[in-house]
Motif scaffolding. Structure first.
Motif, PDB file in Angstrom:
ATOM      1  N   ILE A  94       0.821  -1.216   0.000  1.00  0.00           N
ATOM      2  CA  ILE A  94       0.000   0.000   0.000  1.00  0.00           C
ATOM      3  C   ILE A  94       0.857   1.270   0.000  1.00  0.00           C
ATOM      4  O   ILE A  94       0.445   2.302  -0.508  1.00  0.00           O
ATOM      5  N   LEU A 116      -0.115 -11.447  -3.415  1.00  0.00           N
ATOM      6  CA  LEU A 116      -1.318 -11.429  -2.575  1.00  0.00           C
ATOM      7  C   LEU A 116      -2.594 -11.749  -3.367  1.00  0.00           C
ATOM      8  O   LEU A 116      -3.610 -12.113  -2.780  1.00  0.00           O
ATOM      9  N   PHE A 119      -6.158 -13.737  -1.914  1.00  0.00           N
ATOM     10  CA  PHE A 119      -7.454 -13.086  -1.727  1.00  0.00           C
ATOM     11  C   PHE A 119      -8.428 -13.341  -2.869  1.00  0.00           C
ATOM     12  O   PHE A 119      -9.399 -12.606  -3.023  1.00  0.00           O
ATOM     13  N   ALA A 157      -5.234  -3.291   7.368  1.00  0.00           N
ATOM     14  CA  ALA A 157      -6.231  -3.131   6.293  1.00  0.00           C
ATOM     15  C   ALA A 157      -7.483  -3.947   6.568  1.00  0.00           C
ATOM     16  O   ALA A 157      -8.571  -3.574   6.160  1.00  0.00           O
ATOM     17  N   GLY A 158      -7.329  -5.070   7.259  1.00  0.00           N
ATOM     18  CA  GLY A 158      -8.444  -5.996   7.375  1.00  0.00           C
ATOM     19  C   GLY A 158      -9.289  -5.834   8.621  1.00  0.00           C
ATOM     20  O   GLY A 158     -10.448  -6.218   8.627  1.00  0.00           O
ATOM     21  N   THR A 187     -13.396   5.134   3.987  1.00  0.00           N
ATOM     22  CA  THR A 187     -11.937   5.238   4.106  1.00  0.00           C
ATOM     23  C   THR A 187     -11.400   6.421   3.300  1.00  0.00           C
ATOM     24  O   THR A 187     -11.955   6.802   2.274  1.00  0.00           O
ATOM     25  N   ASN A 211     -11.803   2.011  -3.482  1.00  0.00           N
ATOM     26  CA  ASN A 211     -10.937   2.817  -4.345  1.00  0.00           C
ATOM     27  C   ASN A 211     -10.839   2.211  -5.761  1.00  0.00           C
ATOM     28  O   ASN A 211     -11.394   1.143  -6.027  1.00  0.00           O
ATOM     29  N   GLY A 252      -8.682  -6.884  -0.422  1.00  0.00           N
ATOM     30  CA  GLY A 252      -9.524  -7.664   0.485  1.00  0.00           C
ATOM     31  C   GLY A 252     -11.008  -7.461   0.235  1.00  0.00           C
ATOM     32  O   GLY A 252     -11.830  -7.840   1.067  1.00  0.00           O
TER      33      GLY A 252
HETATM   34  C1  HEM Z   1     -15.151  -2.850   4.077  1.00  0.00           C
HETATM   35  C2  HEM Z   1     -13.886  -3.114   4.297  1.00  0.00           C
HETATM   36  C3  HEM Z   1     -12.743  -2.531   3.522  1.00  0.00           C
HETATM   37  C4  HEM Z   1     -12.661  -1.330   2.874  1.00  0.00           C
HETATM   38  C5  HEM Z   1     -13.720  -0.242   2.747  1.00  0.00           C
HETATM   39  C6  HEM Z   1     -11.337  -1.269   2.291  1.00  0.00           C
HETATM   40  C7  HEM Z   1     -10.874  -0.206   1.542  1.00  0.00           C
HETATM   41  C8  HEM Z   1      -9.630  -0.148   0.945  1.00  0.00           C
HETATM   42  C9  HEM Z   1      -9.168   0.953   0.139  1.00  0.00           C
HETATM   43  C10 HEM Z   1      -9.949   2.229  -0.143  1.00  0.00           C
HETATM   44  C11 HEM Z   1      -7.926   0.636  -0.295  1.00  0.00           C
HETATM   45  C12 HEM Z   1      -7.021   1.497  -1.189  1.00  0.00           C
HETATM   46  C13 HEM Z   1      -6.007   2.245  -0.371  1.00  0.00           C
HETATM   47  C14 HEM Z   1      -5.203   3.223  -1.199  1.00  0.00           C
HETATM   48  O1  HEM Z   1      -5.618   3.536  -2.317  1.00  0.00           O
HETATM   49  O2  HEM Z   1      -4.174   3.703  -0.709  1.00  0.00           O
HETATM   50  C15 HEM Z   1      -7.590  -0.665   0.234  1.00  0.00           C
HETATM   51  C16 HEM Z   1      -6.396  -1.326   0.017  1.00  0.00           C
HETATM   52  C17 HEM Z   1      -6.112  -2.565   0.531  1.00  0.00           C
HETATM   53  N1  HEM Z   1      -6.938  -3.365   1.274  1.00  0.00           N
HETATM   54 FE1  HEM Z   1      -8.825  -2.950   1.847  1.00  0.00          FE
HETATM   55  N2  HEM Z   1     -10.648  -2.411   2.580  1.00  0.00           N
HETATM   56  C18 HEM Z   1     -11.479  -3.225   3.323  1.00  0.00           C
HETATM   57  C19 HEM Z   1     -11.172  -4.473   3.826  1.00  0.00           C
HETATM   58  C20 HEM Z   1     -10.022  -5.151   3.590  1.00  0.00           C
HETATM   59  C21 HEM Z   1      -9.724  -6.489   4.064  1.00  0.00           C
HETATM   60  C22 HEM Z   1     -10.684  -7.360   4.853  1.00  0.00           C
HETATM   61  C23 HEM Z   1      -8.469  -6.790   3.658  1.00  0.00           C
HETATM   62  C24 HEM Z   1      -7.669  -8.034   3.881  1.00  0.00           C
HETATM   63  C25 HEM Z   1      -7.456  -8.624   4.995  1.00  0.00           C
HETATM   64  C26 HEM Z   1      -7.964  -5.651   2.912  1.00  0.00           C
HETATM   65  C27 HEM Z   1      -6.733  -5.596   2.319  1.00  0.00           C
HETATM   66  C28 HEM Z   1      -6.278  -4.533   1.564  1.00  0.00           C
HETATM   67  C29 HEM Z   1      -4.951  -4.483   0.986  1.00  0.00           C
HETATM   68  C30 HEM Z   1      -3.883  -5.585   1.060  1.00  0.00           C
HETATM   69  C31 HEM Z   1      -4.840  -3.252   0.330  1.00  0.00           C
HETATM   70  C32 HEM Z   1      -3.617  -2.694  -0.406  1.00  0.00           C
HETATM   71  C33 HEM Z   1      -3.731  -2.887  -1.876  1.00  0.00           C
HETATM   72  C34 HEM Z   1      -2.598  -2.205  -2.642  1.00  0.00           C
HETATM   73  O3  HEM Z   1      -1.977  -1.282  -2.143  1.00  0.00           O
HETATM   74  O4  HEM Z   1      -2.357  -2.639  -3.766  1.00  0.00           O
HETATM   75  N3  HEM Z   1      -8.936  -4.680   2.887  1.00  0.00           N
HETATM   76  N4  HEM Z   1      -8.654  -1.127   0.977  1.00  0.00           N
END
Ligand code: HEM
Length: 417
Positions: free
Chosen positions: A108, A122, A126, A257-258, A304, A360, A368
């Protein structure tokens, strides 16, 4: 809340026109803390589509859907590398030998092409297929937590259900011992308390999270099982075998994140259901609509706010941005933008445009999202199936927080027993 609790305002840099300034403290704005999405709707009506605020050190806020969608895909201008990898490598050489690894949340906090190398491993972890396999155990955990409070006729939803559920799912998925879930809950709390723009506390909380996972990580390296930690040891990062440092970086990211996200998504969604008994009745009668409702709740209460740092000087949608400026992708506003979603305040299961950006867009789009959707949907299904009509406790109103995850702190529910 009084004005005194706002962070101090910094002077406006000369290149920013007065017309683009809006005094909004994304952590402590009183309206945001009183009722977040109402305040965001008000800001959308009164503030420019892209504005600069003097609070929290001074930064840009991208409000419109178009601004967020464009910026999230333009990583050459809107960078995620707050500490560039070269600088980090240099900092590491300055630490005394034997110092513990300081985890960084990859992928991230990386930009392409480096980002891609760390994101690729990853993807498999997922995939919808991998997540579908977890659905039954998520349902079982949700059911157990709801049944524990059912006879009481009331609960504080965040402590009783929204916090423990994703923690237990996370432990199960990563292959960490379920018996340690209270300890992990405490780490979540500490991490949340540290998430207030205090890099030192943040770093310490990340090191603690990594340390708590390290013994199980090493154990899985030697005795692989059917879980994510074992799977991550088998992938290659940039053609090289995974190291314990890579594992800690991934572990910390997945933790942050999770856990924090899903929990707050549940808070917003359940609050909406508690305020709308007719929607509960509709979904109880038509459980096949819960999937659609989950998506519309994600849009209506997007929560977020990913940060970016300007990698170069640019004129972005009329805003003169300078290299090094910070910019917030205010996704909660993007998904309530009337230019993108007709009648955005309305919760509408039959909405024509259902493509929200709660997860996003662009290369950092949430990895995730499948897991988050399953956790949210299963939770709503089980709440509706196991409890009679639930409503907010009028004597104890909900409490909210702002910041990068606009969330729910306290949500008292009541129902008839
Ligand atoms: C409703 C729940 C969730 C929301 C609203 C959400 C939202 C987001 C958003 C907006 C980003 C982009 C961040 C950026 O642009 O800098 C992101 C990235 C990410 N999220 Fe989620 N997330 C959620 C749940 C989860 C879960 C459950 C996991 C895994 C355990 C997860 C893993 C990740 C990871 C690994 C990234 C980084 C992806 C990257 O940088 O390529 N997220 N999330």
């Amino acid at each position: 809340m009084s004005q005194a609790t706002l962070t101090p305002a910094v002077p406006k840099p000369a290149h920013i026109p007065d017309a683009l300034v809006c005094d909004f403290d994304m952590f402590n704005d009183p309206g945001l803390l009183a009722d977040p999405h109402e305040r965001i709707l008000e800001l959308l009506r009164t503030a420019p589509a892209v504005f600069w605020t003097p609070r929290n050190g001074g930064h840009w806020v991208l409000m419109s859907h178009e601004a967020n969608f464009t910026a999230s895909r333009d990583t050459e201008t809107f960078s995620s590398e707050f500490i560039p990898p070269e600088k980090l490598a240099m900092l590491k050489t300055m630490l005394p030998p034997g110092s513990p690894h300081i985890p960084i949340a990859v992928p991230i906090n990386l930009d392409p092409p480096e980002h891609t190398k760390y994101r690729m491993p990853l993807n498999r972890v997922f995939s919808p297929k991998a997540i579908a396999a977890l659905k039954d155990s998520i349902r079982q955990l949700a059911g157990e937590l709801i049944d524990k409070v059912k006879a009481d006729g009331r609960c504080e939803f965040m402590t009783a259900i929204a916090e423990p559920l994703p923690v237990q799912v996370f432990l199960k998925m990563l292959g960490l011992p379920l018996s340690r879930w209270e300890e992990y809950r405490e780490l979540v709390r500490e991490h949340l308390a540290a998430s207030n723009l205090d890099p030192r506390r943040m770093m310490q909380s990340m090191m603690k999270i990594a340390a708590s996972m390290r013994p199980t990580m090493l154990e899985r390296r030697d005795n692989p099982q059917d879980d994510i930690l074992s799977m991550l040891w088998k992938v290659e990062v940039d053609g090289k075998p995974t190291t314990i440092e890579d594992m800690e970086n991934y572990g910390v990211l997945l933790f942050i994140a999770g856990l924090d996200t899903v929990m707050n998504g549940m808070g917003h969604g359940v609050r909406h259901l508690a305020r709308n008994p007719e929607l509960q009745a509709q979904l109880r009668a038509n459980p096949e609509l819960v999937g659609e409702a989950t998506e519309e709740l994600l849009r209506r209460y997007t929560f977020t706010v990913p940060p970016r740092i300007l990698a170069k000087d640019v004129e972005f949608m009329g805003a003169p941005m300078k290299k090094g400026d910070k910019a917030m992708l205010y996704l909660p506003a993007a998904d309530l933008d009337a230019r993108e979603f007709a009648d955005p305040e309305r919760f509408d299961l039959n909405r024509e445009n259902k493509v929200h950006i709660a997860f996003n867009a662009g290369p950092h789009r949430c990895l995730g999202s499948h897991l988050a959707r399953v956790e949210l949907q299963v939770l709503y299904e089980e709440m509706l199936a196991r409890l009679p009509t639930f409503r907010l406790d009028p004597a104890r109103p909900p409490k909210f927080h702002g910041g990068h995850v606009v969330g729910v702190d306290v949500l008292h529910l009541i129902w008839d027993v």
